[in-house]
Scaffold this motif. Structure first.
Motif, PDB file in Angstrom:
ATOM      1  N   ASP A  88       0.828  -1.213   0.000  1.00  0.00           N
ATOM      2  CA  ASP A  88       0.000   0.000   0.000  1.00  0.00           C
ATOM      3  C   ASP A  88       0.859   1.259   0.000  1.00  0.00           C
ATOM      4  O   ASP A  88       0.560   2.221  -0.719  1.00  0.00           O
ATOM      5  N   ILE A  89       1.911   1.263   0.800  1.00  0.00           N
ATOM      6  CA  ILE A  89       2.817   2.415   0.833  1.00  0.00           C
ATOM      7  C   ILE A  89       3.466   2.600  -0.542  1.00  0.00           C
ATOM      8  O   ILE A  89       3.524   3.708  -1.074  1.00  0.00           O
ATOM      9  N   VAL A  90       3.931   1.501  -1.114  1.00  0.00           N
ATOM     10  CA  VAL A  90       4.595   1.561  -2.419  1.00  0.00           C
ATOM     11  C   VAL A  90       3.605   2.034  -3.482  1.00  0.00           C
ATOM     12  O   VAL A  90       3.909   2.923  -4.285  1.00  0.00           O
ATOM     13  N   ARG A  91       2.420   1.456  -3.492  1.00  0.00           N
ATOM     14  CA  ARG A  91       1.391   1.808  -4.481  1.00  0.00           C
ATOM     15  C   ARG A  91       1.038   3.294  -4.401  1.00  0.00           C
ATOM     16  O   ARG A  91       0.816   3.939  -5.429  1.00  0.00           O
ATOM     17  N   ASN A  92       0.998   3.834  -3.200  1.00  0.00           N
ATOM     18  CA  ASN A  92       0.663   5.252  -3.041  1.00  0.00           C
ATOM     19  C   ASN A  92       1.775   6.168  -3.538  1.00  0.00           C
ATOM     20  O   ASN A  92       1.541   7.350  -3.771  1.00  0.00           O
ATOM     21  N   ASN A  93       2.983   5.639  -3.685  1.00  0.00           N
ATOM     22  CA  ASN A  93       4.107   6.429  -4.178  1.00  0.00           C
ATOM     23  C   ASN A  93       4.292   6.314  -5.677  1.00  0.00           C
ATOM     24  O   ASN A  93       4.554   7.303  -6.349  1.00  0.00           O
ATOM     25  N   ASN A  94       4.195   5.086  -6.205  1.00  0.00           N
ATOM     26  CA  ASN A  94       4.423   4.880  -7.630  1.00  0.00           C
ATOM     27  C   ASN A  94       3.977   3.482  -8.025  1.00  0.00           C
ATOM     28  O   ASN A  94       4.509   2.491  -7.516  1.00  0.00           O
ATOM     29  N   LEU A  95       3.020   3.396  -8.929  1.00  0.00           N
ATOM     30  CA  LEU A  95       2.504   2.097  -9.365  1.00  0.00           C
ATOM     31  C   LEU A  95       3.539   1.282 -10.140  1.00  0.00           C
ATOM     32  O   LEU A  95       3.554   0.065 -10.073  1.00  0.00           O
ATOM     33  N   ALA A  96       4.411   1.963 -10.863  1.00  0.00           N
ATOM     34  CA  ALA A  96       5.361   1.260 -11.732  1.00  0.00           C
ATOM     35  C   ALA A  96       6.357   0.412 -10.944  1.00  0.00           C
ATOM     36  O   ALA A  96       6.859  -0.582 -11.462  1.00  0.00           O
ATOM     37  N   VAL A  97       6.636   0.766  -9.716  1.00  0.00           N
ATOM     38  CA  VAL A  97       7.632   0.033  -8.931  1.00  0.00           C
ATOM     39  C   VAL A  97       6.987  -1.092  -8.094  1.00  0.00           C
ATOM     40  O   VAL A  97       7.688  -1.885  -7.493  1.00  0.00           O
ATOM     41  N   CYS A  98       5.669  -1.171  -8.090  1.00  0.00           N
ATOM     42  CA  CYS A  98       4.967  -2.162  -7.254  1.00  0.00           C
ATOM     43  C   CYS A  98       5.377  -3.600  -7.563  1.00  0.00           C
ATOM     44  O   CYS A  98       5.617  -4.387  -6.641  1.00  0.00           O
ATOM     45  N   ASN A  99       5.455  -3.962  -8.827  1.00  0.00           N
ATOM     46  CA  ASN A  99       5.804  -5.342  -9.158  1.00  0.00           C
ATOM     47  C   ASN A  99       7.254  -5.674  -8.808  1.00  0.00           C
ATOM     48  O   ASN A  99       7.546  -6.805  -8.428  1.00  0.00           O
ATOM     49  N   LEU A 100       8.144  -4.699  -8.920  1.00  0.00           N
ATOM     50  CA  LEU A 100       9.520  -4.946  -8.480  1.00  0.00           C
ATOM     51  C   LEU A 100       9.559  -5.135  -6.963  1.00  0.00           C
ATOM     52  O   LEU A 100      10.276  -6.000  -6.459  1.00  0.00           O
ATOM     53  N   PHE A 101       8.791  -4.337  -6.245  1.00  0.00           N
ATOM     54  CA  PHE A 101       8.709  -4.499  -4.792  1.00  0.00           C
ATOM     55  C   PHE A 101       8.168  -5.889  -4.447  1.00  0.00           C
ATOM     56  O   PHE A 101       8.713  -6.571  -3.573  1.00  0.00           O
ATOM     57  N   CYS A 102       7.118  -6.309  -5.127  1.00  0.00           N
ATOM     58  CA  CYS A 102       6.548  -7.644  -4.880  1.00  0.00           C
ATOM     59  C   CYS A 102       7.570  -8.735  -5.185  1.00  0.00           C
ATOM     60  O   CYS A 102       7.656  -9.734  -4.457  1.00  0.00           O
ATOM     61  N   TRP A 103       8.362  -8.553  -6.233  1.00  0.00           N
ATOM     62  CA  TRP A 103       9.403  -9.531  -6.560  1.00  0.00           C
ATOM     63  C   TRP A 103      10.422  -9.617  -5.433  1.00  0.00           C
ATOM     64  O   TRP A 103      10.797 -10.704  -5.006  1.00  0.00           O
ATOM     65  N   VAL A 104      10.864  -8.467  -4.935  1.00  0.00           N
ATOM     66  CA  VAL A 104      11.818  -8.447  -3.821  1.00  0.00           C
ATOM     67  C   VAL A 104      11.214  -9.163  -2.615  1.00  0.00           C
ATOM     68  O   VAL A 104      11.862 -10.005  -1.991  1.00  0.00           O
ATOM     69  N   GLN A 105       9.959  -8.866  -2.305  1.00  0.00           N
ATOM     70  CA  GLN A 105       9.289  -9.485  -1.166  1.00  0.00           C
ATOM     71  C   GLN A 105       9.146 -10.999  -1.348  1.00  0.00           C
ATOM     72  O   GLN A 105       9.169 -11.750  -0.380  1.00  0.00           O
ATOM     73  N   GLU A 106       9.022 -11.439  -2.578  1.00  0.00           N
ATOM     74  CA  GLU A 106       8.928 -12.875  -2.850  1.00  0.00           C
ATOM     75  C   GLU A 106      10.289 -13.561  -2.755  1.00  0.00           C
ATOM     76  O   GLU A 106      10.395 -14.689  -2.282  1.00  0.00           O
ATOM     77  N   VAL A 107      11.326 -12.885  -3.208  1.00  0.00           N
ATOM     78  CA  VAL A 107      12.674 -13.478  -3.222  1.00  0.00           C
ATOM     79  C   VAL A 107      13.282 -13.567  -1.820  1.00  0.00           C
ATOM     80  O   VAL A 107      13.880 -14.584  -1.478  1.00  0.00           O
ATOM     81  N   LEU A 108      13.125 -12.532  -1.027  1.00  0.00           N
ATOM     82  CA  LEU A 108      13.797 -12.490   0.273  1.00  0.00           C
ATOM     83  C   LEU A 108      13.540 -13.721   1.152  1.00  0.00           C
ATOM     84  O   LEU A 108      14.490 -14.265   1.704  1.00  0.00           O
ATOM     85  N   PRO A 109      12.326 -14.192   1.297  1.00  0.00           N
ATOM     86  CA  PRO A 109      12.118 -15.386   2.136  1.00  0.00           C
ATOM     87  C   PRO A 109      12.666 -16.683   1.514  1.00  0.00           C
ATOM     88  O   PRO A 109      12.845 -17.670   2.205  1.00  0.00           O
ATOM     89  N   MET A 110      12.937 -16.655   0.211  1.00  0.00           N
ATOM     90  CA  MET A 110      13.425 -17.862  -0.472  1.00  0.00           C
ATOM     91  C   MET A 110      14.912 -18.102  -0.236  1.00  0.00           C
ATOM     92  O   MET A 110      15.405 -19.190  -0.495  1.00  0.00           O
ATOM     93  N   VAL A 111      15.612 -17.066   0.210  1.00  0.00           N
ATOM     94  CA  VAL A 111      17.066 -17.152   0.350  1.00  0.00           C
ATOM     95  C   VAL A 111      17.432 -17.560   1.760  1.00  0.00           C
ATOM     96  O   VAL A 111      16.889 -17.153   2.717  1.00  0.00           O
TER      97      VAL A 111
END
Length: 111
Positions: A88-111
């Motif tokens: 929500d914080i990311v979306r309120n700042n810039n929609l274009a970066v949301c999917n990159l943020f989601c990717w980071v959030q998905e990768v971090l727990p995998m490592v």
């Protein structure tokens, strides 16, 4: 392997930002850290990677990244840049970066 939902349109929008806010720089820096770019916190590095085409494009690199190869110290650095952020914080700042943020959030727990 993390799913990639980042689109060329989003990459184009991010490339067009001349002076993005800190939140976008931090998310891009986290991505640069995870994909192993030198000088990942330098926005110029992110700009160069956003401009790469074909087999070396950001979308290609994140879609083929072997997350097991990411050093734990890099994970700590990337996590430090996005801790406390929510979609929500990311979306309120810039929609274009949301999917990159989601990717980071998905990768971090995998490592």
């Amino acid at each position: 392997m993390a799913k990639v939902a980042v689109t060329p349109h989003e990459i184009g929008e991010l490339k067009s930002l001349l002076c993005p806010p800190k939140i976008i720089k931090d998310i891009l820096a986290a991505v640069m850290i995870l994909i192993g770019e030198p000088n990942p916190r330098d926005y110029v590095t992110a700009q160069k990677v956003l401009n790469l085409k074909c087999d070396n494009s950001l979308i290609q690199r994140i879609s083929t990244l072997d997350v097991a190869s990411i050093a734990q110290e890099e994970v700590v650095k990337a996590r430090g840049l996005v801790d406390g952020l929510t979609i929500d914080i990311v979306r309120n700042n810039n929609l274009a970066v949301c999917n990159l943020f989601c990717w980071v959030q998905e990768v971090l727990p995998m490592v």
